[in-house]
Design an enzyme around this catalytic site. Structure first.
Site, mmCIF file in Angstrom:
data_model
loop_
_atom_site.group_PDB
_atom_site.id
_atom_site.type_symbol
_atom_site.label_atom_id
_atom_site.label_comp_id
_atom_site.label_asym_id
_atom_site.label_seq_id
_atom_site.Cartn_x
_atom_site.Cartn_y
_atom_site.Cartn_z
ATOM 1 N N HIS A 272 0.811 -1.212 0.000
ATOM 2 C CA HIS A 272 0.000 0.000 0.000
ATOM 3 C C HIS A 272 0.848 1.268 0.000
ATOM 4 O O HIS A 272 0.461 2.288 -0.555
ATOM 5 C CB HIS A 272 -0.893 0.037 1.254
ATOM 6 C CG HIS A 272 -1.998 -0.956 1.253
ATOM 7 N ND1 HIS A 272 -1.808 -2.274 1.612
ATOM 8 C CD2 HIS A 272 -3.297 -0.835 0.925
ATOM 9 C CE1 HIS A 272 -2.968 -2.913 1.516
ATOM 10 N NE2 HIS A 272 -3.882 -2.076 1.113
ATOM 11 N N CYS A 273 1.999 1.219 0.653
ATOM 12 C CA CYS A 273 2.717 2.446 1.006
ATOM 13 C C CYS A 273 3.881 2.802 0.089
ATOM 14 O O CYS A 273 3.980 3.931 -0.371
ATOM 15 C CB CYS A 273 3.241 2.343 2.445
ATOM 16 S SG CYS A 273 1.957 2.053 3.674
ATOM 17 N N ILE A 274 4.776 1.845 -0.139
ATOM 18 C CA ILE A 274 6.057 2.181 -0.768
ATOM 19 C C ILE A 274 5.908 2.751 -2.186
ATOM 20 O O ILE A 274 6.659 3.655 -2.561
ATOM 21 C CB ILE A 274 7.017 0.960 -0.772
ATOM 22 C CG1 ILE A 274 7.133 0.372 0.641
ATOM 23 C CG2 ILE A 274 8.393 1.351 -1.279
ATOM 24 C CD1 ILE A 274 7.610 1.354 1.686
ATOM 25 N N ASP A 277 3.789 6.602 -1.022
ATOM 26 C CA ASP A 277 4.188 7.599 -0.020
ATOM 27 C C ASP A 277 5.387 8.457 -0.406
ATOM 28 O O ASP A 277 5.386 9.666 -0.125
ATOM 29 C CB ASP A 277 4.456 6.916 1.331
ATOM 30 C CG ASP A 277 3.185 6.313 1.923
ATOM 31 O OD1 ASP A 277 2.098 6.578 1.373
ATOM 32 O OD2 ASP A 277 3.284 5.582 2.913
#
Length: 315
Positions: A272-274, A277
């Site tokens: 979800h993040c890398i 973000d």
């Protein structure tokens, strides 16, 4: 002089008589709701996705790693809605909505903005509002503080802060209390009540000196991974050109007991993040006139390695 509102709210937290509102019941908000329920807090959950609300009410889980038993627990401890009128009943409100990217890779804060616009008229004195959604430094103040500052005295009769989520999807949804919880507040009073609140459910809280430091730290954690993943992926391509197995190289290098941390190459980056973000901080770095080259380069490298893997498979 004592702040009676602050003391009253802390007493409610200490005696677990406060009501917690969770906005966004996805991979962050749902495990958080379960943790608070396990610690005997009353809940009110909000999500604009009516299907999620319907599944919860049927004691069904829509996230594989979360059991029906846990969904049943939050049903016993709370109520769930797709509208926001019940915000007025919440003592502590936590925003856990998505922060994706636009097509041009700029930050998309529409979920945060829509949430604030939806709840603003229901906010009242004495409430605590915490952002957990990942975003660039300054988001809490730009998107929340500035929109409610005329209605409240922040730090005196309303409390605002940021706390970064550290959920590793598929691994720690059921043990998030073991991960140190970063907390921050707009003022000393805000930090006091927010750290007190999270300390009732998390084993350790880490107090940040400012909201912006806490917001930046969450991005730094993820960008650290993105840059190192990009670096090792580039080394994989280079080793391949030399007919050397990068995994053998890593195994040997990893015998050094200091100054080296092992990262493994792969087909780009996932989760979800890398992939998302780092773009939030890159966007902000451009805004302040210092484009962060490492962030951009790591993203480009992780796209390059994807094509490298595809060509390997085809060959």
């Amino acid at each position: 002089m004592k702040n009676l509102l602050l003391e009253k709210k802390i007493n409610l937290i200490e005696t677990k008589r406060c009501c917690i509102g969770i906005i966004g019941l996805g991979y962050v908000g749902l495990p958080l709701s379960i943790l608070f329920a396990k610690n005997n807090f009353k809940l009110i959950g909000f999500d604009i996705d009516k299907k999620k609300i319907s599944e919860i009410k049927k004691n069904n889980s829509y996230i594989d790693r979360i059991s029906k038993k846990d969904i049943s627990l939050i049903n016993k401890n709370g109520n769930f809605y797709s509208n926001f009128s019940q915000i007025k009943k919440c003592d502590i409100i936590i925003i856990c909505v998505p922060t994706p990217l636009k097509k041009n890779q700029d930050p998309d804060l529409s979920f945060i903005r829509n949430s604030i616009n939806s709840i603003k008229k229901f906010l009242k004195k004495g409430q605590v509002l915490i952002l957990e959604s990942t975003s660039y430094p300054g988001t809490t103040k730009d998107e929340i503080f500035k929109k409610i500052k005329n209605k409240f005295e922040i730090g005196e009769n309303f409390f605002l802060g940021f706390s970064s989520e550290r959920i590793d999807p598929g691994k720690n949804e059921n043990s998030i209390q073991n991960i140190p919880k970063v907390v921050s507040g707009y003022s000393k009073n805000c930090l006091k009540i927010i750290s007190n609140f999270y300390s009732k459910s998390f084993n350790e809280t880490v107090k940040s000196k400012s909201i912006e430091i806490a917001e930046f730290s969450k991005l730094l954690e993820n960008i650290y991974r993105s840059v190192n993943i990009g670096f090792i992926n580039e080394m994989k391509i280079l080793a391949d050109k030399m007919n050397i197995d990068i995994f053998d190289v890593i195994e040997v290098a990893n015998t050094k007991p200091y100054g080296f941390r092992r990262f493994f190459p792969g087909p780009g980056i996932g989760g979800h993040c890398i992939p998302v973000d780092p773009n939030y901080l890159y966007w902000k770095s451009v805004k302040v006139g210092l484009p962060a080259k490492f962030i951009k380069l790591s993203a480009q490298t992780n796209i390059l390695v994807l094509n490298f893997i595809i060509q390997k498979i085809l060959k």
